[in-house]
Design a protein around this motif. Sequence first.
Motif, mmCIF file in Angstrom:
data_model
loop_
_atom_site.group_PDB
_atom_site.id
_atom_site.type_symbol
_atom_site.label_atom_id
_atom_site.label_comp_id
_atom_site.label_asym_id
_atom_site.label_seq_id
_atom_site.Cartn_x
_atom_site.Cartn_y
_atom_site.Cartn_z
ATOM 1 N N ARG A 123 0.833 -1.210 0.000
ATOM 2 C CA ARG A 123 0.000 0.000 0.000
ATOM 3 C C ARG A 123 0.866 1.259 0.000
ATOM 4 O O ARG A 123 0.657 2.158 -0.801
ATOM 5 C CB ARG A 123 -0.936 -0.015 1.198
ATOM 6 C CG ARG A 123 -1.853 1.209 1.243
ATOM 7 C CD ARG A 123 -2.769 1.194 2.419
ATOM 8 N NE ARG A 123 -1.980 1.182 3.654
ATOM 9 C CZ ARG A 123 -2.491 0.983 4.854
ATOM 10 N NH1 ARG A 123 -3.781 0.742 4.992
ATOM 11 N NH2 ARG A 123 -1.743 1.008 5.925
ATOM 12 N N PHE A 124 1.852 1.333 0.900
ATOM 13 C CA PHE A 124 2.671 2.535 0.997
ATOM 14 C C PHE A 124 3.592 2.707 -0.215
ATOM 15 O O PHE A 124 3.767 3.827 -0.707
ATOM 16 C CB PHE A 124 3.473 2.540 2.298
ATOM 17 C CG PHE A 124 2.606 2.763 3.502
ATOM 18 C CD1 PHE A 124 1.785 3.878 3.597
ATOM 19 C CD2 PHE A 124 2.601 1.850 4.530
ATOM 20 C CE1 PHE A 124 0.975 4.080 4.707
ATOM 21 C CE2 PHE A 124 1.792 2.036 5.645
ATOM 22 C CZ PHE A 124 0.975 3.160 5.727
ATOM 23 N N ALA A 128 3.489 5.907 -2.904
ATOM 24 C CA ALA A 128 4.636 6.750 -3.246
ATOM 25 C C ALA A 128 4.938 6.691 -4.737
ATOM 26 O O ALA A 128 5.139 7.728 -5.385
ATOM 27 C CB ALA A 128 5.861 6.325 -2.439
ATOM 28 N N LEU A 129 4.968 5.486 -5.287
ATOM 29 C CA LEU A 129 5.285 5.338 -6.706
ATOM 30 C C LEU A 129 4.250 6.003 -7.610
ATOM 31 O O LEU A 129 4.593 6.564 -8.650
ATOM 32 C CB LEU A 129 5.434 3.863 -7.068
ATOM 33 C CG LEU A 129 6.681 3.173 -6.520
ATOM 34 C CD1 LEU A 129 6.601 1.669 -6.761
ATOM 35 C CD2 LEU A 129 7.941 3.756 -7.142
ATOM 36 N N SER A 130 2.994 5.949 -7.219
ATOM 37 C CA SER A 130 1.947 6.543 -8.073
ATOM 38 C C SER A 130 2.133 8.050 -8.209
ATOM 39 O O SER A 130 1.741 8.631 -9.220
ATOM 40 C CB SER A 130 0.558 6.208 -7.545
ATOM 41 O OG SER A 130 0.291 6.896 -6.339
ATOM 42 N N GLN A 131 2.738 8.679 -7.225
ATOM 43 C CA GLN A 131 2.987 10.118 -7.312
ATOM 44 C C GLN A 131 4.118 10.446 -8.287
ATOM 45 O O GLN A 131 4.202 11.569 -8.790
ATOM 46 C CB GLN A 131 3.316 10.681 -5.917
ATOM 47 C CG GLN A 131 2.207 10.492 -4.907
ATOM 48 C CD GLN A 131 0.875 11.013 -5.405
ATOM 49 O OE1 GLN A 131 0.765 12.158 -5.839
ATOM 50 N NE2 GLN A 131 -0.141 10.164 -5.362
ATOM 51 N N ARG A 132 4.985 9.482 -8.566
ATOM 52 C CA ARG A 132 6.109 9.694 -9.479
ATOM 53 C C ARG A 132 5.752 9.424 -10.936
ATOM 54 O O ARG A 132 6.481 9.807 -11.837
ATOM 55 C CB ARG A 132 7.269 8.775 -9.115
ATOM 56 C CG ARG A 132 7.851 9.028 -7.770
ATOM 57 C CD ARG A 132 9.057 8.122 -7.608
ATOM 58 N NE ARG A 132 9.296 7.858 -6.211
ATOM 59 C CZ ARG A 132 10.038 6.886 -5.764
ATOM 60 N NH1 ARG A 132 10.624 6.059 -6.598
ATOM 61 N NH2 ARG A 132 10.218 6.719 -4.469
ATOM 62 N N MET A 133 4.672 8.694 -11.144
ATOM 63 C CA MET A 133 4.318 8.274 -12.495
ATOM 64 C C MET A 133 3.855 9.460 -13.332
ATOM 65 O O MET A 133 3.062 10.268 -12.876
ATOM 66 C CB MET A 133 3.204 7.229 -12.463
ATOM 67 C CG MET A 133 3.580 5.920 -11.807
ATOM 68 S SD MET A 133 4.787 5.012 -12.758
ATOM 69 C CE MET A 133 6.105 4.904 -11.569
ATOM 70 N N VAL A 134 4.354 9.519 -14.541
ATOM 71 C CA VAL A 134 3.904 10.560 -15.460
ATOM 72 C C VAL A 134 2.880 9.999 -16.445
ATOM 73 O O VAL A 134 2.055 10.738 -16.975
ATOM 74 C CB VAL A 134 5.088 11.197 -16.237
ATOM 75 C CG1 VAL A 134 5.965 11.996 -15.295
ATOM 76 C CG2 VAL A 134 5.894 10.148 -16.965
ATOM 77 N N ASP A 135 2.930 8.713 -16.643
ATOM 78 C CA ASP A 135 1.986 8.049 -17.536
ATOM 79 C C ASP A 135 0.737 7.670 -16.745
ATOM 80 O O ASP A 135 0.829 6.976 -15.732
ATOM 81 C CB ASP A 135 2.661 6.796 -18.123
ATOM 82 C CG ASP A 135 1.759 6.049 -19.073
ATOM 83 O OD1 ASP A 135 0.962 5.219 -18.571
ATOM 84 O OD2 ASP A 135 1.839 6.287 -20.285
#
Length: 171
Positions: A123-124, A128-135
């Motif tokens: 979950r965590f 965090a990763l979803s905030q970095r995604m540009v696609d």
Amino acid sequence: MLASVDPPEVQLAMDHTWHLPFRWASDPDGTRLAQPLDAWDTEASIFRPVVVAVAPDGREVFRELSRDFTDRTDDEPVLTAIEALGLPALPEPAPWAPEGVAPQPSKRAFKPSSFIPYFRAIRFNTMALSQRMVDERDRDLLVTEQRMAESFLSTFDTWRAEHPPDGQARG
């Protein structure tokens, strides 16, 4: 029915650990079930999670093949497909006790004590990763994985209340 690459002894130990009301099928090389269901991960030599619901007349009414071993089907689409059949509820099955098989836990088996930290990490990390995604597609995949982890954690809370450790009363 559940299926895995594990031998019956390991499946029975998992069944006892999680109090599962299912029967298991062992498919160590993936030839009996996994490959015919297109659910065999050749690189890892394991099943990819797949859920198939079949009507009494043999029609497939639901199928979802996961992308990889971390991906799991959400309950709602499966239950919706099954409930649409209008079948009567089945009685609770007797505990699975295959003749001549004694439970033998596997070191790889997912134990209740590891469940919460595992899914909290998913979950965590996905948050965090979803905030970095540009696609947007990649971001959507991460958010879906995050929701799956949240759903598992919520369901585990219910399971844990129904299956307290030995010696503790249900509350």
